[in-house]
Write a protein that holds these residues in place. Structure first.
Motif, mmCIF file in Angstrom:
data_model
loop_
_atom_site.group_PDB
_atom_site.id
_atom_site.type_symbol
_atom_site.label_atom_id
_atom_site.label_comp_id
_atom_site.label_asym_id
_atom_site.label_seq_id
_atom_site.Cartn_x
_atom_site.Cartn_y
_atom_site.Cartn_z
ATOM 1 N N VAL A 1 -11.768 1.217 1.409
ATOM 2 C CA VAL A 1 -10.876 1.825 0.412
ATOM 3 C C VAL A 1 -11.636 2.619 -0.646
ATOM 4 O O VAL A 1 -11.035 3.146 -1.578
ATOM 5 C CB VAL A 1 -9.949 0.775 -0.251
ATOM 6 C CG1 VAL A 1 -9.050 0.114 0.781
ATOM 7 C CG2 VAL A 1 -10.727 -0.250 -1.054
ATOM 8 N N LYS B 1 -13.474 -4.241 3.524
ATOM 9 C CA LYS B 1 -12.264 -3.619 2.985
ATOM 10 C C LYS B 1 -12.592 -2.788 1.749
ATOM 11 O O LYS B 1 -12.092 -1.673 1.595
ATOM 12 C CB LYS B 1 -11.217 -4.680 2.646
ATOM 13 C CG LYS B 1 -9.949 -4.065 2.082
ATOM 14 C CD LYS B 1 -8.890 -5.083 1.767
ATOM 15 C CE LYS B 1 -7.658 -4.377 1.214
ATOM 16 N NZ LYS B 1 -6.631 -5.319 0.798
ATOM 17 N N LEU B 2 -13.452 -3.315 0.873
ATOM 18 C CA LEU B 2 -13.809 -2.576 -0.337
ATOM 19 C C LEU B 2 -14.562 -1.289 -0.011
ATOM 20 O O LEU B 2 -14.425 -0.288 -0.722
ATOM 21 C CB LEU B 2 -14.610 -3.473 -1.288
ATOM 22 C CG LEU B 2 -13.794 -4.603 -1.924
ATOM 23 C CD1 LEU B 2 -14.711 -5.614 -2.600
ATOM 24 C CD2 LEU B 2 -12.778 -4.046 -2.903
ATOM 25 N N GLY C 1 0.784 -1.231 0.000
ATOM 26 C CA GLY C 1 0.000 0.000 0.000
ATOM 27 C C GLY C 1 0.816 1.281 0.000
ATOM 28 O O GLY C 1 0.275 2.356 -0.241
ATOM 29 N N THR D 1 -11.803 -11.032 -3.970
ATOM 30 C CA THR D 1 -12.125 -9.629 -4.242
ATOM 31 C C THR D 1 -12.429 -9.427 -5.722
ATOM 32 O O THR D 1 -13.385 -8.723 -6.077
ATOM 33 C CB THR D 1 -10.982 -8.716 -3.783
ATOM 34 O OG1 THR D 1 -10.795 -8.897 -2.367
ATOM 35 C CG2 THR D 1 -11.268 -7.258 -4.073
ATOM 36 N N ARG E 1 0.182 -1.045 -5.461
ATOM 37 C CA ARG E 1 -0.890 -0.419 -4.675
ATOM 38 C C ARG E 1 -2.259 -0.944 -5.072
ATOM 39 O O ARG E 1 -3.124 -1.155 -4.222
ATOM 40 C CB ARG E 1 -0.845 1.096 -4.810
ATOM 41 C CG ARG E 1 0.337 1.690 -4.076
ATOM 42 C CD ARG E 1 0.108 3.109 -3.756
ATOM 43 N NE ARG E 1 1.315 3.666 -3.153
ATOM 44 C CZ ARG E 1 1.413 4.889 -2.709
ATOM 45 N NH1 ARG E 1 0.370 5.699 -2.782
ATOM 46 N NH2 ARG E 1 2.536 5.320 -2.180
ATOM 47 N N SER E 2 -2.462 -1.191 -6.351
ATOM 48 C CA SER E 2 -3.729 -1.773 -6.806
ATOM 49 C C SER E 2 -3.909 -3.161 -6.209
ATOM 50 O O SER E 2 -4.994 -3.506 -5.732
ATOM 51 C CB SER E 2 -3.766 -1.856 -8.338
ATOM 52 O OG SER E 2 -3.679 -0.569 -8.910
ATOM 53 N N SER F 1 -2.750 -4.236 -3.478
ATOM 54 C CA SER F 1 -3.020 -4.156 -2.035
ATOM 55 C C SER F 1 -4.510 -3.953 -1.765
ATOM 56 O O SER F 1 -5.010 -4.335 -0.712
ATOM 57 C CB SER F 1 -2.205 -3.044 -1.371
ATOM 58 O OG SER F 1 -2.743 -1.774 -1.639
ATOM 59 N N GLU F 2 -5.245 -3.394 -2.713
ATOM 60 C CA GLU F 2 -6.678 -3.174 -2.539
ATOM 61 C C GLU F 2 -7.526 -4.275 -3.159
ATOM 62 O O GLU F 2 -8.555 -4.645 -2.603
ATOM 63 C CB GLU F 2 -7.089 -1.818 -3.122
ATOM 64 C CG GLU F 2 -6.562 -0.669 -2.307
ATOM 65 C CD GLU F 2 -7.232 0.653 -2.607
ATOM 66 O OE1 GLU F 2 -8.182 0.701 -3.421
ATOM 67 O OE2 GLU F 2 -6.813 1.643 -2.004
#
Length: 165
Positions: free
Chosen positions: A63, A59-60, A7, A25, A15-16, A18-19
């Protein structure tokens, strides 16, 4: 071995990931792009344990990919894609097209998408240069700059490809 925190990486791919960088997901986002909004519907379609699904949805939301809205039914809430979440559509579409092209035999069943207006499949996604040329990995160089800086201020990153250019 401890996984490093992606992140804070200077790489947008890190970074992408990490999300949104896990199988569950991506499946949640795939289904959301096709109109799924309720916890129970995600659960039925994906077959994921409720605690894991709950954690991924939380989490979604955290973020900024989903926002929670009250359900029209009034007895629950829905997970609705934000602009950030909807922007992920092209990423999933590129992944779908790559899978269609490389992971299926001609006689295998697969899901496909078509344009709801024309009934035709979408054009293959590709990267194009400002002048319209299709870009390959060999055409790309990695540079570094602050997010707000103009690209002209970017500094090349030391990679094997840079030494060949």
């Amino acid at each position: 071995m401890k996984r490093r925190d992606l992140g804070t990486s200077p790489c947008p791919i890190d970074r992408s990931l990490s999300e949104v960088g896990d199988t569950w997901t991506l499946q949640i986002l795939r289904d959301a792009m096709h109109g799924v909004t309720r916890f129970t519907d995600f659960n039925k379609r994906i077959g994921l344990a409720s605690n894991i699904l709950s954690a991924r949805l939380q989490k979604l939301v955290a973020v900024g990919i989903f926002e929670i809205q009250d359900s029209a039914l009034g007895n629950s809430h829905e997970y609705v894609l934000t602009e950030k979440g909807r922007d992920f559509h092209a990423v999933l579409s590129a992944l779908r097209q790559w899978g269609q092209r490389h992971l299926f035999e001609d006689d295998e069943q697969m899901t496909r998408v078509i344009d709801a207006r024309t009934g035709q499949p979408p054009r293959h996604i590709s990267l194009t240069a400002q002048d319209g040329r299709e870009l390959t990995p060999e055409d790309m160089l990695l540079v570094r700059s602050r997010a707000a800086d103009p690209i002209e201020a970017a500094v090349p990153v030391d990679t094997p490809r840079r030494h060949k250019a």
